[in-house]
Design a protein around this motif. Sequence first.
Motif, PDB file in Angstrom:
ATOM      1  N   UNK A   1       0.838  -1.196   0.000  1.00 54.54           N
ATOM      2  CA  UNK A   1       0.000   0.000   0.000  1.00 54.54           C
ATOM      3  C   UNK A   1       0.869   1.240   0.000  1.00 54.54           C
ATOM      4  N   UNK A   2       0.456   2.236  -0.761  1.00 52.33           N
ATOM      5  CA  UNK A   2       1.229   3.469  -0.785  1.00 52.33           C
ATOM      6  C   UNK A   2       0.372   4.699  -0.533  1.00 52.33           C
ATOM      7  N   UNK A   3      -0.926   4.590  -0.608  1.00 56.11           N
ATOM      8  CA  UNK A   3      -1.754   5.780  -0.530  1.00 56.11           C
ATOM      9  C   UNK A   3      -2.415   5.953   0.828  1.00 56.11           C
TER      10      UNK A   3
ATOM     11  N   UNK B   1       7.494  -0.785  -1.918  1.00 54.38           N
ATOM     12  CA  UNK B   1       7.937   0.608  -2.060  1.00 54.38           C
ATOM     13  C   UNK B   1       8.505   1.208  -0.781  1.00 54.38           C
ATOM     14  N   UNK B   2       8.085   0.750   0.395  1.00 50.96           N
ATOM     15  CA  UNK B   2       8.572   1.342   1.629  1.00 50.96           C
ATOM     16  C   UNK B   2       9.599   0.473   2.326  1.00 50.96           C
TER      17      UNK B   2
ATOM     18  N   UNK C   1      -6.652  -0.062  10.511  1.00 51.23           N
ATOM     19  CA  UNK C   1      -7.745  -0.608  11.318  1.00 51.23           C
ATOM     20  C   UNK C   1      -7.694  -2.129  11.347  1.00 51.23           C
ATOM     21  N   UNK C   2      -7.134  -2.715  10.296  1.00 46.36           N
ATOM     22  CA  UNK C   2      -7.112  -4.167  10.220  1.00 46.36           C
ATOM     23  C   UNK C   2      -5.873  -4.773  10.861  1.00 46.36           C
ATOM     24  N   UNK C   3      -4.796  -4.005  10.900  1.00 46.46           N
ATOM     25  CA  UNK C   3      -3.549  -4.524  11.452  1.00 46.46           C
ATOM     26  C   UNK C   3      -3.110  -3.672  12.627  1.00 46.46           C
ATOM     27  N   UNK C   4      -2.239  -4.229  13.459  1.00 48.97           N
ATOM     28  CA  UNK C   4      -1.688  -3.435  14.556  1.00 48.97           C
ATOM     29  C   UNK C   4      -0.199  -3.707  14.650  1.00 48.97           C
ATOM     30  N   UNK C   5       0.576  -2.619  14.783  1.00 47.33           N
ATOM     31  CA  UNK C   5       2.023  -2.779  14.862  1.00 47.33           C
ATOM     32  C   UNK C   5       2.498  -2.854  16.302  1.00 47.33           C
ATOM     33  N   UNK C   6       3.810  -2.801  16.472  1.00 47.88           N
ATOM     34  CA  UNK C   6       4.388  -2.894  17.806  1.00 47.88           C
ATOM     35  C   UNK C   6       3.985  -1.717  18.676  1.00 47.88           C
TER      36      UNK C   6
ATOM     37  N   UNK D   1       2.150   1.416   8.549  1.00 46.83           N
ATOM     38  CA  UNK D   1       1.593   0.188   7.971  1.00 46.83           C
ATOM     39  C   UNK D   1       2.627  -0.788   7.415  1.00 46.83           C
ATOM     40  N   UNK D   2       3.725  -0.339   6.780  1.00 49.90           N
ATOM     41  CA  UNK D   2       4.637  -1.343   6.230  1.00 49.90           C
ATOM     42  C   UNK D   2       5.256  -2.221   7.309  1.00 49.90           C
TER      43      UNK D   2
END
Lengths: 306, 294, 571
Positions: C54-56, C133-134, C65-70, C185-186
């Motif tokens: 995803x880039x935008x 991309x990231x 909303x669907x994922x959660x990071x550290x 997100x990445x």
Amino acid sequence: MTPFLVRRFASATLTIWAVFTLSFFIIRSAPGGPFDLEREPAPDIKAAIEARYDLDLPLWKQYVQQGWLWLTLDPGPSLRQPDHDVATILSQGFPVSVLLGGWALVTGILAGLALGILSAWRPGSWIDRSVVLFASLGISLPMYLIAGLLIMTFSFHWNLLPPAGWTSLASLVLPMTCLALAPAAQVARLTRSGLLETSSEDFARTAKAKGRSPLSILILHCLRPASIPVASTLGPTAAALLTGSLVVEQIFAIPGIGMHFVQGAMNRDYPLVLGVVLLYTVLLQVLTLIGDLLIMWLDPRGSDMR
Amino acid sequence: MIASLQPHKSRWRQTRKTLPVLSLAWLTLVVLISILTPALPLEPIDSVDPEQAISAPSIHHWFGTDVLGRDLFSRILRGSRISLACALAGAATALLVGVAWGLIAGGGSRQRDNVMMRFVDLVDSIPLVFLVILVASVVRGSVIEESGGGLGVFFVILGFVYWTPMARVVRGETISLANREWALAATALGSSPQRILRKEILPNLVPTILVTLTLIIPRVLLFEAFLSFLGLGVQSPHVSWGTLARDAFEVLNPVNTAWWLVLYPSLVLAMSLLALNIIGDALRSDLDPKDATK
Amino acid sequence: MRPVSARPTRALFAVTVLFCLVWGGYWALPTLPGRADLVIGNGTDPGSLHPHRATGVPEGRVIRALHEGLVLLDPKTQEPQPGCAHSWNVSDDGLIWTFYLQPGLQWSNGDPLDARDFRRSWLDLLDPSAGAPYGDLLESIQGAREWRQGKSLRDQVAITTPDPLTLRLKLVQPTPWLPFLCTQTPLQPVHPQALGKAGVGIPTNGPWTLERWDLRDRIRIIRSPHYRGPAKPALRTIDFLAVEAGNTLINLFASGAIDWAVSVPTTLLPLLKKDPLWRKAWRSDPYLGISFYRLNPTRPPLQHLEIRKALSLVLNREQLCRDILGGDPEPAWNFVPWPAPALERQNLKSQQPDQLTFLPGYSGSASTRQGIRDVDHISSEQWPLLGFDPDQARDLLAQAGWKTPSSPEGRPIPSFEILHSTGSTHSIVAQWLQSTWSRELGIETRIRSMEWRSFLQTQRDQDYDVSRSSWIADYPDPSTFLQLFTSTSNNNRTGWSDAEYDAEVAAALTAAASKERNKHWKNAEQILLERGPVLPLWSTTTTHLVAPEILGFRPHPLNQHDLRHLERRSP
């Protein structure tokens, strides 16, 4: 009948192939690619993702590959939305566009026929002139402007219809009206002149002499032959509808495939663009065929099939 | 004819002419104004006045101002020039290409006709929007573009979009005319096909061509407005009625619309297109011998 | 040919057409199971919902909303807060980071989630064959850059899991913004079943899961029963509507069909603001980014430094922001939106000048000349601000022998082209530039607008004179802005190169102490503004319309509002 259909099928196939080739090379000649970003990754990283979609192959190889994929109706994922196959994207959007366009076409034709009959019934009267003016209004302003004005009137001034979205039957009304305006205007004009022409023919005069009312003569006897020019414009009218649907789908946020046309080209989403182009071409061919069949049905005297 | 079914209506004949005459008058006015615009004392084309942004009509600005404070009245006047040029470009190309194509196709052998009309079908079945968008974004730096300020290529593109209806109509009429007795007689007398086309058929096509032109020009103008909607139309600082239409659309909102930005461009555009349609209808009923309203 | 036989065929035909339309209608019409708790008009239909692709901004909103990071961000202070990791620490030299994960985390299908999932996901992000991309966000990890250049292997990248709940990273240069990066997100984890795709049925680890994705229509997410993270959301279902046209967003908001519109068209700003009800729904927040023009110093007449300066000096940025852009964006004369006056003024009194850092709690607006003067330990003489001074601009040009409205004897300045991508705001700003330069300096310019990808290609080919640009920060640190214009950056796209600038940037990146870093960043920015290829215009803001029933909406520096904290006021 059969040789006629076979000939049409062959020429349709040829047209489709020609359109495919032309579109493929045109869109590939546009500068930029599908993975361009303001924040560009390093060149080799970008090359890696392009290679994954075979964009690094020589152009003619890609052409053959794409052609084969489409022949087997398995075009692979969209480049901009790689979570989805092009086939899925099109099959989700196509029924929506067909529904909207189909109902707009039917409504437009019926409205146009009605207006044309009304006009030809009292030619030259104020009814006639106002019908002609009213019909012409629909093609005197850009469709998006008419759409905007309709939204302001029916969605906000009189809280009757939703201004956008695809949530209920009411969502269909405004977009359909916008799309139906141009066909209605054209059909009204053609019907009017066609009716005026056929009503001077012998069979009409005979009916009049027999005491039938002018209106019933118009509808029952003159309408069929008068509709021939209408049927012959079915193809181009449908084409114009497709172009109009771009605008309407964007303004009313309708999930059809119209926007994929423009956006696909702008996003360099090659498989999707090819898919939309092919779909439209097939559709146009089918509609033109239907138009020709209609002509044959309407005019039992046979028409010049040169 | 219907009149023969209703024999006593004759009063409408006198008033029949007012609408077309009015339309012609309006169009003449538009053409005159667009020719005279450079001579009028308008503000320079690229002057912006942000403090006056979106202000209602007043003594200083008869039609109000737009989002950059530019006078709408001058923009409409200037826009008429570009729109006129678009119309002429469309007409010229449709004329040249369409008439030639139709004449050659209709006046020749059945095979030649088939091939040529197949090509027309092909052109029609290519989604032109798509083509135009690509061409508009791909072509750059050409001589035409620089001299016209980007508009040269644009006009050419517009012209090529609408020649096919003309080709079809001319081809149909040519076939029908070629089968008339006097054409067949000319052939029997030894005239070459080209001579017949030029001297006999072409003059008889003029009415049909005129009528088709009045149908094509509105479509050219509407297409230009459509391109402006997509952002690919006439570029600033040039202005056309299409860009004004797009600006009008962008300003429509349920809260607080700058009505002058919507009303005046719409009025001008609608009146011009209506005028063209009315004239087309009038021409067609005048020139068509079978028309019932005579 | 035989005429088609009449009655049966006719009837059949009509019936077929009607049947197709009705059946098509049945199939195509929407089946909407009730309105969601929150409906967002999300702009463009998301490209991909896979965190690595995803880039935008629209897709980012859904993915977060669907994922959660550290790490999560505190909505009020914007300080890093526990997410999947309950704590973390960094070694004294700033090179070794350790994250400790919460026990008992689950994916939305019940599978257990631990540090090994993060390691695998991050390595997939870095994988050069994936083309993410990231991926460069993690390039400061030891071994990452070599792997991406093909010089080493996946296992040699220094991400380790000493035990299933601990994640350890070894860096090659200090990266103080790493916790912030972990909110992006990445760096959020991806389930092994995903295999490069996202969609309904693929497990995710956030507070919501994907319930349906109707293309170009809406995405619906629903609260996940397996979520074990720290922030349980109040909203049960959320719809993201795909709306392309700006006017349509406004119409939908006005009719109540959506509760939150993510943007407002520029042309409508002055009109909508006049209505008091709309002003209540208005949220305009700073967005860590800068809108500027790239100048190509390899092209005439821009190779002359005095012309570049003059072009900037005649621009009345305050008028642009106030009258044309609706009053919310702040004028910018320097490139890094820093320091932020409001918050900075409070905190700086207590800090030493050399401790001045780029605060993550970015809640003020970009620097204005006024703001800089107030911050009394950075004297304005040191700061190469160009400001608004048309007379000085004309003097500069006259001294160099150019022709201006006030000195008509000089050499005429060659005309050039203003390039921008399609969009009404870009077009308006370009016209404003054209008009100002013509009036104040007598310079003739042409405007050219190109569709986005052609525009990017043209910029990459450096085939322009001046072109519209913008840059949004990836994280709150000057490096994300100033690294753009080094000689080796492939986002430079101007052909400008300066060895001293490169040296300052390199020194800043490797400096351990923040005092030294800031000194180098400031030097680098001075060089950039003094002789570089940029024409800053304004620092970006985002404008949202939020219905009054939605509570908990707070600004976020990168337009990444956390949906966990939103609730709907019951009527």
